[in-house]
Write an enzyme that holds these catalytic residues in place. Structure first.
Site, PDB file in Angstrom:
ATOM      1  CD  GLU A 483      -2.982  -1.489   2.178  1.00 49.79           C
ATOM      2  OE1 GLU A 483      -2.399  -0.972   3.440  1.00 49.79           O
ATOM      3  OE2 GLU A 483      -3.907  -1.426   2.414  1.00 49.79           O
ATOM      4  CD  GLN A 583       0.935  -6.353   2.496  1.00 44.46           C
ATOM      5  OE1 GLN A 583       0.366  -4.794   3.823  1.00 44.46           O
ATOM      6  NE2 GLN A 583       0.213  -7.026   2.712  1.00 44.46           N
TER       7      GLN A 583
END
Lengths: 740, 740
Positions: A483, A583
């Site tokens: 993100e 991530q």
């Protein structure tokens, strides 16, 4: 990082009372039974800083969206997890003064224990209430795993010095609020309450505004020699008894908690009271024994033993314990919320975390119906997912599952997530594949599963378009799992997953009953085959998105410590244009489709991306631990394992006070079973490629797999796979096939 | 589109009262004098749906930011334009019943007039207050252009039928609220109010919360034969007089409005009252005459005459009128807010619109100090711009001017705009160039200008980085003028403008006193020379950003009417990934740097981009009108001109009720002067490349240019350029050089 807890194999222990740790301990010591749960609030109340939290599964409030600048398509509300009636309360007065850690002269010999094996929360301490007046306080409580509407609290108060009278006032308190609220709405409407002194019982009923969920809570008390008097306030009811202080006093509070998810609204109060009374009739020891027995059964299958490293052992059990407290798998309306029953933050009941991270855990450690409920949750919400896609301009039955939801409607309101982080849709289909592959049973797939897969495929088919310039199907304007990139074009992970979904849905639609006609299915396969999958020329590096190589590429360890975590220090634009990765993104694809890539390809991509990864999502370390283990990178695998396993216990990110990272706990389990254990299912055959970290003596886990129960034990002397239940089967252990 | 106004060359006229148009009329008929202003609220009050709006330049409230999901770097507050004390009010009672259009039996012969030549707002009508009771109502008001703290209202009420008594109650009312508020804060603290019946005066003082701006308002009344009685409420004060109804009654209300921007807070009340009394002493006719004379002077230079098309004529005057009402150029703390004094929406005092659109208007139609104040506004805020950049991680004196501001601090809170729409920074420097080129005077540039240019260059130098992969300096993560693209890489316009700024700042720093050392300046030129400027291979199409050609490229006229405007119908992600363009982006660069590109290059890019442009920004049509005129595309130029010129008068986007598009009004002026008039300054010489739309007979405009005043008259028989003032100079008219 905040390490104040003692490591034991089966217990989490807090020694000494420190108000600064109150909120994080309330999270860490939370208990629940998948139906309801709560933070470890003190029974006697606490006037210092803390956060009350009592939650009932599926009971939520649609909080009107708060947004700075409205974008067309935003949802009207965010489904908030709701603080519900506080049923733990047992007010204690010593010589007329409230027992309260915040105002006491001293809290000595304090010990708080989370007994994970038995599912018990215990406290013991000596409190000097006012100068020269001391009592010993012992409490134990549990939320009944065996009987899901029940809980019980036992409190023992022993006079130690200067005590002349003791008063107890167990209450049910509906006068609660949420810390997480957009507009300070009243979330609850108070219906009624009543206490019966003769019966030593109370009942309180309230109902959520807008959603009209009714929750009834009952208490039935047991205190030898007590004469109860009914007490009440505007939104609470209780019973009060005063005793002389000649002896230790044992008060037992049996509780029932019932919501209109399971009972008629008007019956919730009576049923809750009945549950409380039934608990009292059975007695504390009997209730407790039944509860402990259920936990024994859970552990019998779900436990992982790690020898030689008590911190690792405690941590894996802590994760398994909380996962089982959060989800029991008997109700397709419930799911695995990001904070479970441990806090309010993030709201909602489900993220893609459920399909991507939690499903494998529930598949392996529970009977098949448990994981299947998670799939049914999404199938039940298919209509809403289609509506959600229609809001964004899709048609003809295309479905977009929400980023965050309770009832299937999208709740999230940031365009770059809500509208663009659409890879979540692929996880829904991947979960179908994993379930079928794991169980070896196509029944669900052939009925409900194919419907979901087809609707998702229709979404992808409309979401890509042919670029003549690029000579490929492109997908513009997405946010991948990382993100820290927003609104990018041709995110490799999303495109790869979409292509897989298109092929898989085509295959399912041809095998099972579906309204997808052959030419529609053929078009899906064409799109999959023509999908743009950006790759660096002359290498096997898959590019996270178009233009990734234009970035200033540098390793995360080139950042100053003062700049970390970057999401707290850097402005958002700076994060976005940097190379740093929150991530696993490309690597998430390598994790989901391990057999599509060689070890060399994996290594190239791991070596390229992992150094730029800041792991600022709780979901990041577990995937990297699994991939590092596959590549034989022991140090990296162990580093990543510890980061995921003790995230909350050691409070790595100083945010345990908000609640625990429930969904990433499943990632911890995967780190052991799929990482160190190297477990995969390939063509229906379990494979294990094991690694034994040098700091461990051995480890062992069990798996349910296609009606069998297997035990895997990894030790320096070798890997043992034992079949505990079911028919014989083949497994592959470190490349060698075995009959078990 | 809502066409209910009559077109006259000098007047905007509304005939017949329709409550549905109340809010848009309140906007369109707004008056102001650059110091303060207001919506055309009815003096006698109105109980139907409408929006009170009275605004004092520079008086704002820092409304705490409202945001769904906080991003690091967001500002704490948004500076809101504030509804201030309502000073227009004159309550009227006829036979004891309030005169109120909303409750009257009938409002007949209603006519509302905006007399643009004289700067007057007039109403006349006959009102049946209750059955059988009728009066004629005539009002006129103005906000004094000549004496900037003053205003006056004249009201004449003539009994027509059944009138037995008339009462008047002129008030100053501080009990006002904002419609645009994030948290329903109280914006004003009431200080004091007082009315003096003998003197027929009132005064009211209030102060904004947080920012502590004090505003004093005074009234002095003139009503023959009246006996006044003081009246008051919690937050208002006024005077009441009752008269018999034997004759027409003429009430004159003289008003003073003074803020602590110009007087000590404690003096604001007295000064305001003094202004009101001075107005009364001078008398209505004298005040009005002085006001009208000032407007005459403004029009003498600022007017544009269009013969043969009354709608076009009215529209251009409407735009010029409102620009002059919004900004008078005597105070460097004020600027041209997006809604001026006509509404609350968008808040803030300045956007990049000022530099990009408004500056040319004020340069050409006012003495030089007026435009220079606009530049000083930014120079005064340079320190805040440096702080703003520091918040985003920049250092060493790099400045990022805010997207929206009052006092220099950023107010906007959408990351894709606030942090990424950074091209605004370039407009600040372009304004310096335009000012110097226009005035022929480097004084400002050499002192303040160079400081701004250097600080902006330092921002660009840190914002780009060398991409070894691309072999160019790249700028990632920006939003261009086309806000229908967010977080793109290498927006051609932004990169081109940044490269220009770097070169220009280097040049200024070498010519004038600056702390930019030679090696720093050299590095800027290197960056400018190596800047990535995406272009389609084999064509002269500049690419709006990396990856633009991957889009599904199709013309805006392929959209269904039901899909337009797309920003009200489509979800945000769909807009972003589409090819559709909100306003000039690449073409904005062609507009700003006309001499850098050939007509062929312009034509290619215009033909490529304009068909994909949906013109959903009020700033879009004017730039396209100018470029179309340059290309000789008369139909397109006229279409675009009408869209910008009558945007509010014809309420194209059904949003006039919110206030007028003040900054785009300057674009209308540019459409005529730079579009049809083809005016450019090239090497200090004015050039005119004229086009006469076939629907017009002729048009004429004046320009102040380097101490001269020129008049340009364009007619079928030829183009006349006349020098009205100053020394002789050369001009180029349609390619031919002339001495004027």
């Amino acid at each position: 990082m905040n390490r104040y807890l003692t490591s034991e194999a089966w217990r989490v222990v807090e020694k000494g009372f420190d108000p600064a740790n109150m909120r994080s301990s309330e999270s860490i010591f939370s208990i629940g039974n998948g139906r309801f749960g709560q933070r470890a609030n003190h029974e006697e109340g606490y006037s210092g800083d803390h956060m009350l939290g009592s939650y009932v599964g599926g009971v939520y409030y649609p909080d009107r969206t708060k947004v700075g600048w409205w974008k067309n398509g935003y949802p009207e509300y965010f489904a908030k997890v709701l603080n519900a009636t506080n049923w733990t309360h047992i007010g204690v007065e010593v010589n007329g003064v409230a027992l309260d850690f915040a105002t006491a002269v001293e809290v000595a010999k304090f010990e708080r224990v989370l007994d994970m094996r038995q599912g018990l929360l215990q406290r013991t301490c000596e409190v000097e209430v006012v100068p020269g007046v001391r009592v010993k306080l012992e409490t134990e409580r549990f939320i009944n795993m065996a009987s899901p509407n029940r809980a019980a609290v036992r409190m023992v108060v022993t006079p130690l010095e200067g005590v002349t009278s003791l008063a107890f006032e167990p209450r049910l308190d509906g006068g609660i609020t949420n810390e997480d609220t957009n507009w300070d709405d009243a979330f609850w409407r108070h219906d009624n309450h009543e206490s019966d002194a003769a019966a030593a019982t109370s009942v309180l009923v309230n109902t959520t505004e807008k959603t009209a969920f009714t929750v009834g809570v009952g208490q039935a008390l047991d205190l030898e020699g007590a004469t109860w008097e009914a007490q009440e306030g505007e939104k609470w009811t209780g019973l009060r008894a005063t005793l002389d202080a000649s002896r230790a006093v044992t008060l037992t509070k049996f509780v029932g908690v019932v919501s209109s998810l399971h009972e008629k609204p008007e019956a919730c109060g009576d049923v809750a009271l009945g549950e409380a009374e039934a608990g009292r009739t059975a007695g504390y020891e009997a209730e407790r024994a039944m509860h402990v027995k259920t936990w024994e059964d859970i552990w019998a299958l779900g436990d992982i033993q790690i020898e030689g490293d008590v911190e690792a052992q405690q941590a894996i059990r802590f994760n398994i314990f909380h996962l089982n407290q959060t989800y029991r798998g008997d109700d397709a309306r419930l799911n695995v919320g990001p904070k479970g029953f441990t806090g309010e933050k993030y709201g909602g009941a489900s993220y893609w975390d459920t399909e991507a991270y939690c499903l494998p855990f529930f598949l392996a450690t529970h009977p098949p119906h448990v994981a299947e409920q998670l799939l049914r949750y999404r199938h039940n919400q298919l209509g809403k997912a289609i509506e959600n896609a229609e809001k964004l301009g899709f048609r003809d039955g295309a479905a977009l599952y929400p980023m965050v939801t309770m009832n299937g409607e999208e709740c999230h309101n940031e365009w770059e997530i809500t509208f663009e982080e659409i890879h979540r849709n692929g996880a829904m289909v991947l979960a179908l594949r994993n379930h079928a592959e794991y169980t070896g049973d196509d029944t669900y797939l052939s009925r409900e599963g194919v419907e979901v897969a087809v609707a998702v495929a229709r979404f992808w088919a409309q979401r890509v378009h042919w670029s003549e310039y690029r000579r490929a199907f492109v997908m513009l304007g997405v946010t991948g799992p990382n993100e820290y990139e927003n609104n990018v074009n041709n995110n490799w992970y999303t495109n790869y997953l979409a292509a897989w979904c298109l092929r898989y849905a085509s295959d399912l639609a041809s095998r099972f009953d579906s309204d997808a006609a052959p030419d529609e299915r053929a078009s899906w396969v064409d799109m999959a085959n023509g999908m743009c999958l950006p790759q660096q020329e002359g290498t096997d590096i898959r590019l996270q998105q178009d233009g990734f190589l234009d970035k200033d590429l540098r390793p995360a360890d080139s950042l100053d410590a003062a700049e970390r975590p970057i999401n707290q220090v850097w402005s958002w634009d700076r994060i976005l244009r940097s190379c740093f990765i929150k991530q696993a993104d490309v690597l998430q694809g390598f994790y989901f489709f391990p057999d599509d890539f060689s070890d060399d390809e994996l290594r190239s991509n791991f070596d390229f991306y992992e150094p730029m990864t800041v792991h600022e999502s709780s979901l990041s370390p577990c995937v990297h631990a699994i991939l590092a283990a596959r590549l034989g990178m022991e140090d990296k695998a162990v580093e990543m394992y510890l980061r995921t396993a003790r995230l909350d216990l050691d409070d790595y990110n100083a945010e345990a006070y908000q609640g625990l990272h429930i969904t990433s706990m499943a990632g911890t389990w995967m780190s052991v079973v799929e990482g160190f254990g190297g477990f995969r299912v390939r063509d229906g055959v379990p494979h294990f490629n094991t690694m034994l970290p040098s700091s461990w003596k051995s480890y062992a886990f069990k798996l349910r797999f296609r009606d069998r129960t297997l035990e895997v034990h990894v030790a320096p002397e070798g890997v043992a796979v034992t079949r505990l239940e079911g028919e014989a089967l083949s497994v592959v252990v470190n490349g060698e096939s075995r009959e078990v």
